[in-house]
Design a protein around this motif. Structure first.
Motif, PDB file in Angstrom:
ATOM      1  N   PHE A 556      20.878 -67.896  12.404  1.00 21.77           N
ATOM      2  CA  PHE A 556      20.004 -68.203  11.366  1.00 21.77           C
ATOM      3  C   PHE A 556      18.895 -66.945  11.194  1.00 21.77           C
ATOM      4  CE2 PHE A 556      22.004 -72.415  12.266  1.00 21.77           C
ATOM      5  CZ  PHE A 556      22.087 -72.600  10.992  1.00 21.77           C
ATOM      6  N   THR A 557      19.019 -66.184  10.064  1.00 23.13           N
ATOM      7  CA  THR A 557      17.795 -65.495   9.970  1.00 23.13           C
ATOM      8  C   THR A 557      17.677 -64.866   8.524  1.00 23.13           C
ATOM      9  OG1 THR A 557      17.527 -63.018  10.517  1.00 23.13           O
ATOM     10  CG2 THR A 557      19.551 -63.326   9.953  1.00 23.13           C
ATOM     11  N   LYS A 558      16.700 -64.409   8.366  1.00 16.53           N
ATOM     12  CA  LYS A 558      16.510 -63.853   6.756  1.00 16.53           C
ATOM     13  C   LYS A 558      17.704 -63.070   6.292  1.00 16.53           C
ATOM     14  CE  LYS A 558      11.638 -64.129   7.221  1.00 16.53           C
ATOM     15  NZ  LYS A 558      10.093 -63.716   7.053  1.00 16.53           N
ATOM     16  N   PRO A 559      18.005 -63.463   4.943  1.00 15.81           N
ATOM     17  CA  PRO A 559      19.188 -62.664   4.617  1.00 15.81           C
ATOM     18  C   PRO A 559      19.299 -61.262   4.387  1.00 15.81           C
ATOM     19  CG  PRO A 559      18.548 -64.436   2.781  1.00 15.81           C
ATOM     20  CD  PRO A 559      17.525 -64.532   4.116  1.00 15.81           C
ATOM     21  N   GLU A 560      17.986 -60.496   4.563  1.00 18.82           N
ATOM     22  CA  GLU A 560      18.005 -59.111   4.545  1.00 18.82           C
ATOM     23  C   GLU A 560      18.401 -58.519   5.807  1.00 18.82           C
ATOM     24  OE1 GLU A 560      13.518 -60.374   4.202  1.00 18.82           O
ATOM     25  OE2 GLU A 560      15.406 -61.172   3.537  1.00 18.82           O
ATOM     26  N   PHE A 561      18.515 -59.470   6.917  1.00 23.00           N
ATOM     27  CA  PHE A 561      18.912 -58.968   8.294  1.00 23.00           C
ATOM     28  C   PHE A 561      20.275 -59.352   8.453  1.00 23.00           C
ATOM     29  CE2 PHE A 561      14.051 -59.610   8.606  1.00 23.00           C
ATOM     30  CZ  PHE A 561      13.809 -58.323   8.679  1.00 23.00           C
ATOM     31  N   PHE A 562      21.026 -59.915   7.481  1.00 22.46           N
ATOM     32  CA  PHE A 562      22.239 -60.152   7.761  1.00 22.46           C
ATOM     33  C   PHE A 562      23.219 -59.054   8.237  1.00 22.46           C
ATOM     34  CE2 PHE A 562      22.884 -64.361   4.789  1.00 22.46           C
ATOM     35  CZ  PHE A 562      22.103 -64.951   5.633  1.00 22.46           C
ATOM     36  N   GLU A 563      23.067 -57.881   7.503  1.00 19.40           N
ATOM     37  CA  GLU A 563      23.810 -56.687   7.830  1.00 19.40           C
ATOM     38  C   GLU A 563      23.625 -56.165   9.315  1.00 19.40           C
ATOM     39  OE1 GLU A 563      22.950 -53.597   5.481  1.00 19.40           O
ATOM     40  OE2 GLU A 563      20.727 -53.964   5.472  1.00 19.40           O
ATOM     41  N   TYR A 564      22.623 -56.551   9.757  1.00 19.48           N
ATOM     42  CA  TYR A 564      22.498 -56.233  11.455  1.00 19.48           C
ATOM     43  C   TYR A 564      23.355 -56.955  12.359  1.00 19.48           C
ATOM     44  CZ  TYR A 564      18.212 -53.787  10.055  1.00 19.48           C
ATOM     45  OH  TYR A 564      17.390 -52.812   9.575  1.00 19.48           O
ATOM     46  N   ILE A 565      23.770 -58.157  12.055  1.00 15.41           N
ATOM     47  CA  ILE A 565      24.748 -58.701  12.944  1.00 15.41           C
ATOM     48  C   ILE A 565      25.755 -59.364  12.532  1.00 15.41           C
ATOM     49  CG2 ILE A 565      23.371 -61.093  12.683  1.00 15.41           C
ATOM     50  CD1 ILE A 565      23.206 -61.367  15.647  1.00 15.41           C
ATOM     51  N   GLU A 566      26.162 -59.556  11.196  1.00 16.82           N
ATOM     52  CA  GLU A 566      27.093 -60.357  10.700  1.00 16.82           C
ATOM     53  C   GLU A 566      28.374 -59.859  11.104  1.00 16.82           C
ATOM     54  OE1 GLU A 566      26.999 -60.570   6.482  1.00 16.82           O
ATOM     55  OE2 GLU A 566      26.906 -58.378   6.270  1.00 16.82           O
ATOM     56  N   ASP A 567      28.715 -58.451  11.632  1.00 17.38           N
ATOM     57  CA  ASP A 567      29.826 -57.878  11.901  1.00 17.38           C
ATOM     58  C   ASP A 567      30.271 -57.959  13.381  1.00 17.38           C
ATOM     59  OD1 ASP A 567      30.443 -56.725   9.483  1.00 17.38           O
ATOM     60  OD2 ASP A 567      29.502 -54.881  10.077  1.00 17.38           O
ATOM     61  N   ASN A 568      29.168 -58.883  14.039  1.00 20.43           N
ATOM     62  CA  ASN A 568      29.570 -59.053  15.562  1.00 20.43           C
ATOM     63  C   ASN A 568      31.011 -60.014  15.715  1.00 20.43           C
ATOM     64  OD1 ASN A 568      29.146 -60.409  18.100  1.00 20.43           O
ATOM     65  ND2 ASN A 568      27.544 -59.042  18.226  1.00 20.43           N
ATOM     66  N   PRO A 569      31.562 -59.758  16.426  1.00 23.68           N
ATOM     67  CA  PRO A 569      32.866 -60.628  16.532  1.00 23.68           C
ATOM     68  C   PRO A 569      32.538 -61.966  17.174  1.00 23.68           C
ATOM     69  CG  PRO A 569      33.221 -58.962  18.180  1.00 23.68           C
ATOM     70  CD  PRO A 569      31.703 -58.574  17.341  1.00 23.68           C
ATOM     71  N   TYR A 570      31.390 -62.199  17.717  1.00 23.19           N
ATOM     72  CA  TYR A 570      31.040 -63.675  18.187  1.00 23.19           C
ATOM     73  C   TYR A 570      30.281 -64.389  17.437  1.00 23.19           C
ATOM     74  CZ  TYR A 570      32.770 -61.075  22.434  1.00 23.19           C
ATOM     75  OH  TYR A 570      33.140 -60.344  23.386  1.00 23.19           O
ATOM     76  N   VAL A 571      30.012 -63.772  16.161  1.00 26.67           N
ATOM     77  CA  VAL A 571      29.053 -64.752  15.053  1.00 26.67           C
ATOM     78  C   VAL A 571      30.244 -65.132  14.147  1.00 26.67           C
ATOM     79  CG1 VAL A 571      27.649 -64.474  13.086  1.00 26.67           C
ATOM     80  CG2 VAL A 571      27.154 -63.078  15.232  1.00 26.67           C
ATOM     81  N   PHE A 572      30.073 -66.724  14.161  1.00 28.02           N
ATOM     82  CA  PHE A 572      31.081 -67.530  13.213  1.00 28.02           C
ATOM     83  C   PHE A 572      30.116 -67.292  11.855  1.00 28.02           C
ATOM     84  CE2 PHE A 572      31.814 -71.394  11.114  1.00 28.02           C
ATOM     85  CZ  PHE A 572      33.271 -71.208  10.957  1.00 28.02           C
ATOM     86  N   LYS A 573      29.264 -67.472  11.672  1.00 25.73           N
ATOM     87  CA  LYS A 573      28.578 -67.573  10.402  1.00 25.73           C
ATOM     88  C   LYS A 573      27.041 -67.052  10.229  1.00 25.73           C
ATOM     89  CE  LYS A 573      28.372 -70.393   6.196  1.00 25.73           C
ATOM     90  NZ  LYS A 573      28.765 -71.674   5.428  1.00 25.73           N
ATOM     91  N   CYS A 574      26.802 -66.185   9.314  1.00 20.80           N
ATOM     92  CA  CYS A 574      25.243 -65.928   9.262  1.00 20.80           C
ATOM     93  C   CYS A 574      24.757 -66.860   8.022  1.00 20.80           C
ATOM     94  CB  CYS A 574      25.014 -64.502   8.880  1.00 20.80           C
ATOM     95  SG  CYS A 574      24.817 -63.260  10.211  1.00 20.80           S
ATOM     96  N   MET A 575      23.450 -67.405   8.357  1.00 24.23           N
ATOM     97  CA  MET A 575      22.870 -68.493   7.362  1.00 24.23           C
ATOM     98  C   MET A 575      21.446 -68.081   7.218  1.00 24.23           C
ATOM     99  SD  MET A 575      24.924 -71.794   8.395  1.00 24.23           S
ATOM    100  CE  MET A 575      24.272 -72.713   7.007  1.00 24.23           C
TER     101      MET A 575
END
Length: 618
Positions: A556-575
């Motif tokens: 759970f982070t602010k949408p403008e920071f999704f791109e910093y972590i959403e590609d991590n293979p251990y992340v199921f979903k960014c919200m």
């Protein structure tokens, strides 16, 4: 089975406009047939206007109450209903929506949550070649796409769109007809027109696309050969072309030009030479006598009389969507001279009983649309042709013109086609959500697609948008892919990010945005910001996954920071992060509340703010 609900969205049905007349005709027809529940969404009328309560069907104004406080660029959209239509659709829940306006009135409507969930039809006017780019770009987005003239349908077919069809604007053919000869003679006498005068008529809104200078030039040539001729301009003289100035420039005597005055006090009218505005009415003596205009014009009974003062009707224009006065003139059995371009191609064909006017091409500055400048010499030549006809030939061709309009434009014919369309459309299911748009941010990466097919696929399946080779976004992404500015996987990630950001904007129940398949096996990491924090968290997720084997990790982070972590293979979903998440007890459960996650981590907060120490040592 209940009646289908039909929502008609157009100019207000009592507006003195082409769209308004058409709306009135079809609303009355559909209401009287008794098969449907009819609703009107009236553009340019204020929401809550009490005058809308006196119609036989439910009518909603589309202009919001805060219209005056809107920015200038917002007011145009607001006037076409962009701000209120969602509320209207939500309240009515129509089975069929029919939008009847210029195409720009529907800007971004394809992004609305009800678009194409409700059976949607757009019925629009297009007047020039090449076809307006927005109209072309919207072609794949509009499943039921209708235009008012066949030239536009042909142009779309040349672009590969076979689903665009012609449905002409409707006319109440009972309102316009040729009066008996004795009545026509009486009318002429009342308006001071001599029996031997040959009246050339033009009914029009005084806009620059109506070719008044060309008509004046043609009339001047014709007048030299036929001294008893006069030109009747049924229009408003205080907008558009400065007609008085043109008459002086061209050396045309003002006594040869007639116009129509209407009184806003007694509703009387008179055809005469121009003598200013706010003049004294010959009937009620009030100084409310003005040339006819959209605020106060003549009734259709009176307009029919105006047509019956004419001997021929001439309609030169640069372009147009239908030009309803041409059909009205034909209904009064006048021979019509029409510029042979745009919608005029239909009305000057041999089967229509009309006569084509030649024109010269010019390009409109800025848009570069092809426009027609009607040949003044040809206007004079065709006026002479009609003048030289026998009375019998004129009457015969006039009757042919009237029948053509009845067969192609009458409200009975157009209304029947609308009934067939409505009857073929499905009912809106009660369970369909027309208030929210869901973008599929879990859509898997397509495999083995060409660049072209990939772009279409991502738009369709992630953003619910239909695009093709004429769509600006499609061409932009295709160019980037072909030039290796972006890879297919990067483009896919971009679309997923856009979908997540769009989904984050809409309210929904918290549990609805979580996977249904991982209940009891979820872990949350709440880290609102910043980019540096997200980069650090990336390095910790592998160990977190080892700690919570078989669990899905939600970030759970602010949408403008999704791109910093959403590609991590251990992340199921960014919200998206919100302050309501800063409650680990609510996140993990307490009492009878089961919670949503087995563990909720707050690595960016201190123990003074929330008790994140409860997992220390575990």
């Amino acid at each position: 089975m209940r009646k289908k609900k039909v929502l008609i969205h157009s100019n207000f049905c009592k507006a003195f406009t082409g769209f308004g007349k058409n709306a009135k005709n079809i609303l009355k027809h559909l209401y009287r047939c008794g098969k449907y529940d009819i609703y009107e969404s009236a553009n340019m009328k204020m929401s809550g206007d009490p005058s809308l309560d006196y119609l036989p069907w439910r009518c909603y104004g589309t202009v919001p109450q805060n219209y005056s406080s809107l920015q200038d660029e917002q007011k145009r959209s607001a006037g076409y209903g962009a701000f209120e239509i969602d509320n209207i659709v939500d309240e009515v829940r129509p089975d069929v929506y029919i939008g009847i306006e210029d195409i720009w009135a529907f800007t971004n409507f394809h992004h609305k949550p009800w678009w194409n969930k409700v059976s949607t039809m757009v019925w629009t006017t297009l007047d020039s070649l090449p076809i307006l780019p927005q109209a072309v770009e919207y072609a794949p987005k509009i499943k039921n796409y209708y235009v008012w003239s066949s030239f536009a349908e042909r142009a779309f077919k040349e672009l590969g769109y076979d689903h665009v069809k012609t449905l002409r604007g409707s006319l109440d053919t009972e309102n316009f007809y040729r009066l008996p000869e004795d009545k026509r003679a009486t009318l002429r006498k009342y308006h001071g027109i001599k029996e031997e005068d040959f009246i050339v008529g033009f009914v029009f809104r005084n806009q620059l696309r109506k070719s008044v200078p060309n008509l004046l030039d043609g009339f001047k040539i014709f007048k030299k050969q036929n001294p008893n001729s006069k030109l009747l301009l049924h229009t408003h003289w205080d907008e558009g072309w400065d007609i008085n100035r043109l008459l002086k420039e061209k050396g045309i005597n003002g006594s040869d030009i007639l116009t129509t005055y209407a009184c806003s006090s007694c509703n009387g009218y008179h055809v005469r030479t121009f003598f200013g505005q706010e003049q004294e009415c010959r009937l009620c003596k009030e100084k409310t006598f003005n040339t006819t205009n959209v605020q106060h014009g003549v009734s259709e009974i009176q307009l029919n009389e105006v047509y019956n003062l004419m001997d021929v009707y001439c309609h030169p224009f640069t372009s147009g969507g239908q030009e309803i006065p041409v059909q009205e003139a034909k209904l009064t059995e006048l021979i019509t001279l029409v510029t042979n371009y745009s919608c005029g191609e239909d009305s000057c064909s041999e089967e229509s009983g009309g006569i084509p006017l030649n024109w010269h091409e010019y390009r409109e500055p800025g848009t570069q649309f092809i426009k027609a400048s009607t040949d003044a010499d040809h206007i004079a030549e065709m006026l002479q042709k009609v003048f030289d006809m026998s009375k019998e030939d004129r009457l015969s061709q006039g009757k042919k013109s009237r029948q053509w309009v009845i067969d192609n434009f009458s409200v009975e014919v157009i209304g029947k086609k609308l009934e067939e369309f409505i009857d073929a459309m499905p009912y809106l299911d009660d369970g369909v959500d027309i208030k929210n748009v869901h973008y599929d941010d879990l859509y898997p990466m397509p495999q083995n697609l060409s660049h072209e097919n990939l772009v279409v696929d991502l738009y369709k399946n992630i953003l619910n948008d239909d695009v093709d080779h004429n769509t600006e976004g499609y061409n932009k992404w295709l160019s980037d892919l072909k030039s290796n500015k972006i890879t297919q996987h990067q483009l896919y990630n971009h679309f997923i990010t856009v979908a997540k950001k769009q989904n984050a904007k809409k309210p929904s129940a918290f549990e609805d945005v979580l996977s249904k398949d991982d209940k009891g096996k979820r872990v949350a990491v709440i880290i609102p910001e910043s980019g540096t924090d997200l980069i650090f968290i990336n390095s910790l997720l592998r160990n977190l996954q080892k700690k919570h084997k078989g669990h899905n990790i939600y970030i759970f982070t602010k949408p403008e920071f999704f791109e910093y972590i959403e590609d991590n293979p251990y992340v199921f979903k960014c919200m998206p992060y919100s302050n309501s998440l800063d409650n680990p007890i609510s996140m993990e459960g307490f009492g009878k509340h089961e919670g949503y996650f087995e563990a909720a981590y707050y690595p960016a907060t201190t123990t003074q703010r929330v008790p994140c120490y409860i997992h220390n040592g575990n």
